[in-house]
Design an enzyme around this catalytic site. Structure first.
Site, PDB file in Angstrom:
ATOM      1  N   SER A  38     -13.770 -13.441   0.694  1.00 46.24           N
ATOM      2  CA  SER A  38     -13.600 -13.504   2.103  1.00 46.24           C
ATOM      3  C   SER A  38     -14.506 -13.340   2.938  1.00 46.24           C
ATOM      4  O   SER A  38     -14.709 -13.472   4.293  1.00 46.24           O
ATOM      5  CB  SER A  38     -12.248 -12.713   2.349  1.00 46.24           C
ATOM      6  OG  SER A  38     -12.343 -11.342   2.313  1.00 46.24           O
ATOM      7  N   LYS A  48      -6.130  -7.800   8.322  1.00 39.63           N
ATOM      8  CA  LYS A  48      -7.783  -8.160   8.835  1.00 39.63           C
ATOM      9  C   LYS A  48      -7.591  -8.542  10.490  1.00 39.63           C
ATOM     10  O   LYS A  48      -8.503  -7.978  11.163  1.00 39.63           O
ATOM     11  CB  LYS A  48      -8.238  -9.532   8.184  1.00 39.63           C
ATOM     12  CG  LYS A  48      -8.526  -9.052   6.552  1.00 39.63           C
ATOM     13  CD  LYS A  48      -9.096 -10.362   6.153  1.00 39.63           C
ATOM     14  CE  LYS A  48      -9.430  -9.987   4.453  1.00 39.63           C
ATOM     15  NZ  LYS A  48      -9.941 -11.111   3.820  1.00 39.63           N
ATOM     16  N   VAL A  97       4.288   2.682   2.605  1.00 34.24           N
ATOM     17  CA  VAL A  97       4.968   1.864   3.451  1.00 34.24           C
ATOM     18  C   VAL A  97       6.570   2.028   3.356  1.00 34.24           C
ATOM     19  O   VAL A  97       7.371   1.191   4.006  1.00 34.24           O
ATOM     20  CB  VAL A  97       4.365   0.241   3.292  1.00 34.24           C
ATOM     21  CG1 VAL A  97       3.107   0.362   3.850  1.00 34.24           C
ATOM     22  CG2 VAL A  97       4.579  -0.051   1.933  1.00 34.24           C
ATOM     23  N   GLY A  98       6.997   2.758   2.210  1.00 31.64           N
ATOM     24  CA  GLY A  98       8.519   2.848   2.134  1.00 31.64           C
ATOM     25  C   GLY A  98       8.938   2.012   0.957  1.00 31.64           C
ATOM     26  O   GLY A  98      10.131   1.820   0.828  1.00 31.64           O
ATOM     27  N   PRO A 133       0.875  -1.009   0.020  1.00 35.52           N
ATOM     28  CA  PRO A 133      -0.063  -0.077  -0.148  1.00 35.52           C
ATOM     29  C   PRO A 133       0.876   1.349  -0.100  1.00 35.52           C
ATOM     30  O   PRO A 133       1.969   1.172   0.293  1.00 35.52           O
ATOM     31  CB  PRO A 133      -0.779   0.004   1.238  1.00 35.52           C
ATOM     32  CG  PRO A 133      -0.098  -1.243   2.184  1.00 35.52           C
ATOM     33  CD  PRO A 133       0.707  -1.960   1.115  1.00 35.52           C
ATOM     34  N   PRO A 134       0.356   2.300  -0.295  1.00 38.22           N
ATOM     35  CA  PRO A 134       1.036   3.701  -0.325  1.00 38.22           C
ATOM     36  C   PRO A 134       1.658   4.030   0.961  1.00 38.22           C
ATOM     37  O   PRO A 134       1.014   3.716   2.164  1.00 38.22           O
ATOM     38  CB  PRO A 134      -0.017   4.851  -0.836  1.00 38.22           C
ATOM     39  CG  PRO A 134      -1.199   3.835  -1.420  1.00 38.22           C
ATOM     40  CD  PRO A 134      -1.149   2.667  -0.698  1.00 38.22           C
TER      41      PRO A 134
END
Length: 784
Positions: A683, A726, A364-365, A361-362
């Site tokens: 899910s 989750k 996170v490095g 995801p955006p």
């Protein structure tokens, strides 16, 4: 001069002059401004009109004392005087004779001196020697004028008629314009013959200087004439070439190109021949033509590329580990994989691949990991963003036949790095598009394939460029939008979102110190509590990474900076209670569990690009004909999960204790709130079937249990993805019992230990186990 004129009193007023030495027979106008000087001149005018002119040793002194004046000066007579509007006197003096100061008084209203008149006597010299010196003086003076020395009009004629040695030297030296220090020395020479020799020496130096000056001027003039001649010849040659249509660039430019080419040693024969061919073409085409500009641009590009320029790797694994730990918190598995990658590069010098692809995801490095690899290796770092790129020419370049053609982004990045082995990051490869202009992903296949990229051909260059030394790293948020063949060439490394505890560590170790430095804050000025950080993370940001967290911290630092700038000089403490004063009311509300068990509502969890979130599945029934309605912006896969759940319940109605008439006499409506947000994926299957069983049996679902898993028509529970996110979503909502597919238990290794310790993670294999654990059955309680 008359005898009256030559009557000199023993005591005489003194005028101190600056930067000039007055000689006998010299006529000079001077401006008199100082108070004592004005009084001395006025006294002289009212008596005998004679005054002693003494030169100051230091012209900067405003009120000179006796020691600041030279002891030898010239007695002068005041010939004329004019008073200017500002009170300054313009006085015309005529030098009479030399005088020596016996004593001087500078303390009165004006300066006065007791003097001794110098009586000049010629020593024992023959008349022949005197005559020779006079002729040499006059001849040297004549030569200076021939060499360009500027002297008063008719001065030579006047000097030629002067026979007195003393008068001759004084007249000549007073018109040469020499420095005051040197002139004072000559004034103090009382023997006229010695003075003649000294003046002759000065004239000889002046002649030598004038000769050198004339030589320089002649050479400059000759050079200018030559340049002007060459200019006219070039213009004529250009005109002739234009008439013939064979104009070319200046030979200097061609020589420069050839010189640059000769300096490139490691270059293929094909590339060298192509550059030489284009240089040869440039010589033959008219320099003003459009084609010449195109060729020139091409040659400039070819010669500016780093064909043989590369950086030397610093493959120290311990140093690389230290750099990765400095730049990134946690991400242990990712760091281990990168260190393995660097270790293999150290042992296998000519390593080909793999291409690393950071997926996550955006925030996170991902991009900063690429920078860390470049820093660890000591290589240049280049980043290009491919988000929204649709044109294949962006990768391969445009052919030179197009107007404004340029190389593609790959070659442009290589030039930017000025090295043929940089760390090259291709950002956002999951957002590459494709249309009638081609598919950039297909063009990247050659770039990233180690078996092909040693001879990558950009359409603009038209010759192969070796990309095999480049370390390519790509980044993406998801993988399902990446071209399959493109994805196959890369090794995917997943970067999961950060937990709340990890974000707190990152904020304290990296983000807060960084923003303090950027905003001019020091630790003595502000303190942010851990509870305040938790509140920022949970109620002011919703993300998997830390980008928005950094923005909020930056906002806090700006407000702290303003308070200190306004004069508040005490440490500001930011706590959970006063956080809203700095950031305003919270805009994001933490997911909260249901307050109590309810019929027909099950708590599921979902994965999003910003982390996990609770997903409440609501089911209700009404009179009808057995129809199923689905709402909440559901995708096809999620709708199919709902249909599968209903079919499974119908097939096992007796087992669940459900009267089958309900399916014929009632319509069932399944809704997942937050309908503005699209939802999809299998899910939520266990949550859907749990809410339906609860509804149809009128038994409440536990509000302290969250669940995830895909279901089949046989009732099995299948594994799903995004498990870590989750489980963390459930923990944030203070739900500590979590049902998950048993096959996902192996994936719990990535879960932090403090999360495992606080969560009751229950594996399930089938729907029956889920129903037994999630639905409250009073009868079952009684039996127990």
């Amino acid at each position: 001069m008359s005898d009256e004129t030559m009557e000199i009193p023993e005591k005489i007023p003194v005028l101190a002059v600056r930067d000039v030495v007055i000689f006998p027979y010299m006529v000079i106008p001077l401006f008199v401004k100082r108070e004592k000087s004005l009084k001395a001149v006025n006294l002289s005018l009212s008596t005998h009109r004679k005054i002693l002119l003494l030169t100051q040793k230091d012209p900067e002194i405003e009120t000179p004392k006796a020691e600041d004046l030279h002891k030898v000066g010239t007695v002068a007579i005041i010939s004329k005087m004019i008073t200017l509007p500002d009170g300054t006197l313009r006085v015309l003096f005529q030098g009479l004779l030399r005088a020596k100061v016996k004593s001087i008084n500078t303390e009165g209203d004006y300066v006065e001196a007791e003097i001794e008149i110098i009586k000049e006597k010629i020593g024992k010299h023959s008349e022949v020697e005197i005559e020779a010196l006079k002729r040499n003086l006059k001849g040297a003076l004549q030569k200076t004028t021939e060499l360009g020395k500027a002297l008063p009009a008719d001065f030579l004629l006047f000097v030629s008629n002067v026979e007195d040695p003393s008068k001759l030297t004084d007249i000549i030296i007073s018109n040469l314009g020499i420095k005051a220090e040197e002139a004072q020395k000559i004034l103090e020479i009382f023997d006229p013959l010695e003075r003649m020799k000294k003046v002759l020496e000065i004239l000889e130096k002046e002649i030598e200087l004038l000769q050198v000056q004339k030589k320089i001027l002649d050479e400059t003039k000759e050079r200018m004439e030559k340049m002007q001649k060459e200019f006219f010849l070039r213009q004529q040659l250009q005109s002739i070439q234009n008439e013939l249509g064979i104009g070319s660039e200046l030979s200097e430019e061609i020589k420069e190109y050839k010189g640059k080419l000769s300096k490139i040693k490691k270059i293929s024969k094909e590339v060298r021949e192509e550059i030489e061919k284009q240089i040869s073409r440039l010589e033959k085409v008219p320099s003003e033509s459009a084609e010449a500009g195109v060729i020139r641009t091409y040659i400039d590009w070819m010669l500016s590329l780093p064909w043989d320029s590369s950086t030397r790797d610093k493959l120290n694994i311990n140093r690389a580990k230290k750099i990765l730990d400095e730049d990134h918190y946690d991400l242990d598995k990712v760091k281990q994989r990168l260190l393995e990658y660097l270790s293999v590069r150290k042992l296998a010098k000519k390593m080909k691949g793999p291409i690393l692809c950071f997926v996550g995801p955006p925030g996170v490095g991902k991009t900063s990991l690429g920078k860390s690899i470049a820093r660890a290796l000591g290589r240049k770092f280049v980043r290009i963003s491919l988000g929204g790129v649709h044109d294949e020419a962006e990768i391969r370049g445009h052919r030179r036949t197009y107007v404004g053609a340029l190389p593609g982004r790959i070659i442009q990045g290589i030039k930017q790095a000025n090295s043929n082995n940089p760390v090259f990051m291709l950002d956002e490869v999951d957002k590459i598009g494709a249309d009638f202009r081609g598919d950039p992903s297909s063009a990247l296949l050659e770039v990233l394939d180690p078996e092909q990229n040693f001879s990558f051909v950009d359409h603009y260059l038209g010759v192969p460029f070796d990309l095999s030394k480049v370390i390519f790293i790509t980044t993406a948020n998801v993988t399902h939008t990446i071209h399959p063949a493109f994805l196959d060439r890369m090794e995917t490394i997943y970067l999961p979102g950060y937990t709340e505890e990890e974000k707190i560590h990152i904020a304290k170790k990296f983000l807060i110190p960084k923003q303090m430095k950027e905003n001019g804050i020091n630790p003595k000025m502000v303190r942010i509590s851990d509870d305040a950080l938790r509140k920022i993370i949970s109620e002011y940001t919703r993300e998997a990474g830390v980008r928005n967290l950094e923005r909020q911290i930056a906002s806090l630092m700006r407000k702290v900076a303003r308070r200190w700038a306004e004069g508040k000089k005490e440490r500001i403490r930011i706590t959970k209670r006063n956080l809203h004063k700095f950031l305003g009311p919270s805009m994001i509300f933490r997911d909260e569990a249901l307050p109590s068990p309810q019929v027909g509502i099950a708590t599921g969890v979902a994965w999003t690009p910003t982390g996990g979130t609770l997903l409440f599945v609501e089911a209700t029934k009404m009179e009808g004909k057995g129809e199923l309605r689905l709402t909440g912006s559901l995708g096809d896969v999620l709708k199919e999960s709902a249909l599968a759940a209903l079919s499974l319940i119908k097939s096992k109605a007796k087992e669940f204790g459900i009267d089958s008439k309900v399916f014929r006499e009632s319509d069932i409506h399944i809704h997942i709130p937050q309908g503005a947000i699209p939802k999809d994926g299998p899910s939520a299957g266990v949550a859907i079937i749990t809410s339906l069983v609860s509804l149809l049996t009128n038994k409440p679902v536990r509000n302290d249990v969250a669940m995830t898993g895909e279901i089949t028509l046989r009732g099995s529970v299948l594994p799903i993805g995004g498990l870590k996110e989750k489980i963390l979503a459930a923990k944030r909502s203070k739900i500590h019992t979590f049902l998950l597919p048993s096959k996902n238990m192996k994936g719990l290794d990535d879960l932090p230990k403090y999360v495992k310790d606080k969560m009751n993670l229950i594996p399930v294999n089938n729907v029956k186990e889920v129903i037994d654990l999630a639905i409250i059955d009073e009868k079952r309680k009684g039996n127990n």
